[in-house]
Design a protein around this motif. Structure first.
Motif, mmCIF file in Angstrom:
data_model
loop_
_atom_site.group_PDB
_atom_site.id
_atom_site.type_symbol
_atom_site.label_atom_id
_atom_site.label_comp_id
_atom_site.label_asym_id
_atom_site.label_seq_id
_atom_site.Cartn_x
_atom_site.Cartn_y
_atom_site.Cartn_z
ATOM 1 N N ALA A 1 2.390 1.584 -3.393
ATOM 2 C CA ALA A 1 1.393 2.025 -4.373
ATOM 3 C C ALA A 1 1.033 3.494 -4.167
ATOM 4 C CB ALA A 1 0.144 1.147 -4.271
ATOM 5 N N SER B 1 0.825 -1.207 0.000
ATOM 6 C CA SER B 1 0.000 0.000 0.000
ATOM 7 C C SER B 1 0.858 1.256 0.000
ATOM 8 C CB SER B 1 -0.929 -0.006 1.221
ATOM 9 O OG SER B 1 -1.797 -1.114 1.190
ATOM 10 N N SER C 1 3.860 5.591 -5.401
ATOM 11 C CA SER C 1 3.907 5.502 -6.865
ATOM 12 C C SER C 1 2.835 6.373 -7.499
ATOM 13 C CB SER C 1 3.729 4.036 -7.297
ATOM 14 O OG SER C 1 4.794 3.232 -6.833
#
Length: 453
Positions: free
Chosen positions: A31, A28, A34
């Motif tokens: 992500a 998480s 990102s």
């Protein structure tokens, strides 16, 4: 305070949940960062595309026109949410209605560059500063509100997914652990039952070819071995009690006669007294031999020493001891040098028992033949021999044939030979005598091989 311990399945489920939680958190966070990086790059690309720097650097274009009165909806405002001009003297201007970006001393450092900033209206923006010539620079900005809202939603989503993932992982881990450890639970109940009841015959219901199945089979073999060991001990104790009862009763009778004679003052005739004392002496010797043989039979195989043993020397020592015990018998010995791995004392006792057994059943003055070759010792006597249907039973403890019950001995000598052979990976058996006279016993042992062989 009573110590509380988690069950194994609970610990496994907890560890599984923690590992899954850590994995979800790592994924998480990765992500989220990102997504943040990707959206920032997209905003930076849009700032470069929408920046009026290229138009302001064209020949004949005055940078001050960016802040002129003609800038309306169709002017530089069409490019981006916010745009302003940075003058060489450090002042700024912007089209009408634009929320200015707060600038600092570092904004005059080498350009172009991107940075995060705030407007005077406290709006978070992404800023692009580009030079446009003559000491001027254009500052293009875009609000980060959409990005922050998106990241906030992603963070909330990842948090909810993490919690749900941890709960699901914990529940699945607990369920799978219960299923996987069900054989262990059955094995544990069996072990507890055996510990409480000492019932070594209790069946161990563990199947499968995995580690748990191997553990169950190993435990089953262990309990079976312990049950057999207990049975052997019980049989030995029962047989020993039976065999000891006769010599002890005879000794007690003789001792009672001597004591009664002393108490009543009635002397026993000298010849009868000498016979009683001689009988006591023989019975004490037999009892001592019996106890010694019982101790040998009760020894654990793990106590057996494991060293290279020269069987030629073992046979020579056993024959010398047998000659001292058996006056009037002839020993015909043919021995070859060979070596085994084992206990020299136990091997010598086994060979001596074979020789004593041959002497006991041979007539006075007869010949006892001893043949020792590689892996094989054969002892043959000139006695009456033994029936074929009794050959397998003579190696049992305390077993004696009808014709031998009147002879001295406990019936343990050949049992000790059989135990010694088994402990050394060998065997012992009665074989047909070469000339059909007497009995012949073959004692086999595995030969120690050397590199030269």
């Amino acid at each position: 305070m009573k110590e509380r311990k988690l069950l194994l399945r609970s610990r496994i489920a907890l560890v599984t949940a923690l590992v899954v939680a850590l994995g979800i958190i790592v994924v998480s966070v990765f992500a989220w960062f990102s997504a943040d990086l990707t959206m920032r790059r997209q905003i930076d690309a849009s700032l470069q595309t929408a920046s009026p720097a290229k138009e302001l650097t064209k020949p004949g274009v005055d940078p001050e026109s960016l802040c002129g009165p003609d800038q309306g909806p169709q002017g530089y405002q069409k490019y981006i949410v916010g745009v302003q001009l940075l003058r060489p003297d450090g002042t700024t201007c912007c089209p009408k209605g634009v929320d200015k970006v707060r600038l600092g001393p570092r904004d005059w450092e080498p350009m172009p560059k991107f940075r995060n900033g705030f407007t005077y209206g406290r709006v978070g923006v992404r800023v692009l500063i580009e030079p446009v010539g003559a000491g001027y620079a254009v500052v293009t900005s875009r609000s980060m509100a959409d990005v922050r809202d998106t990241l906030r939603q992603l963070g909330t989503l990842f948090g909810v997914v993490s919690v749900i993932g941890v709960v699901v992982a914990a529940a699945a881990g607990l369920l799978l652990t219960r299923l996987a450890l069900r054989p262990v639970e059955r094995l544990t109940k069996t072990v507890e039952h055996i510990a409480e009841t000492e019932d070594l015959a209790a069946p161990v219901d563990v199947r499968g070819r995995d580690e748990i199945g191997r553990l169950g089979r190993a435990f089953s073999r262990m309990t079976k071995s312990l049950a057999e060991s207990r049975k052997r001990q019980q049989d030995l104790v029962a047989d020993a009690a039976h065999e000891l009862r006769t010599p002890l009763t005879s000794m007690r009778t003789n001792v009672d006669l001597l004591v009664r004679s002393e108490k009543t003052g009635r002397p026993i005739p000298d010849e009868q007294r000498r016979a009683l004392l001689t009988s006591l002496q023989e019975q004490a010797r037999e009892l001592g031999d019996l106890v010694g043989e019982l101790v040998v039979l009760a020894r654990d195989e793990r106590e057996t020493e494991r060293v290279p043993v020269s069987m030629g020397a073992v046979v020579d020592r056993a024959v010398e001891r047998a000659r001292a015990r058996a006056q009037g018998h002839v020993f015909d010995v043919r021995s070859q040098p060979w070596t085994v791995v084992g206990d020299p004392g136990e091997l010598e006792r086994a060979v001596l028992n074979l020789l004593d057994n041959a002497v006991k059943f041979s007539p006075p003055g007869s010949t006892v033949r001893v043949r020792s070759a590689e892996g094989d010792i054969t002892v043959a006597d000139a006695g009456p021999g033994i029936a074929a249907d009794e050959r397998a039973m003579v190696f049992q403890r305390f077993w004696r044939s009808e014709s031998a019950r009147s002879l001295p001995g406990s019936g343990l000598g050949l049992a000790i030979v059989a135990q010694t052979a088994a402990a050394h990976g060998g065997s012992v058996e009665f074989v047909e005598p070469i000339d059909g006279i007497g009995a012949s016993v073959r004692f086999r042992l595995p030969v120690m091989r050397t590199d030269a062989n």
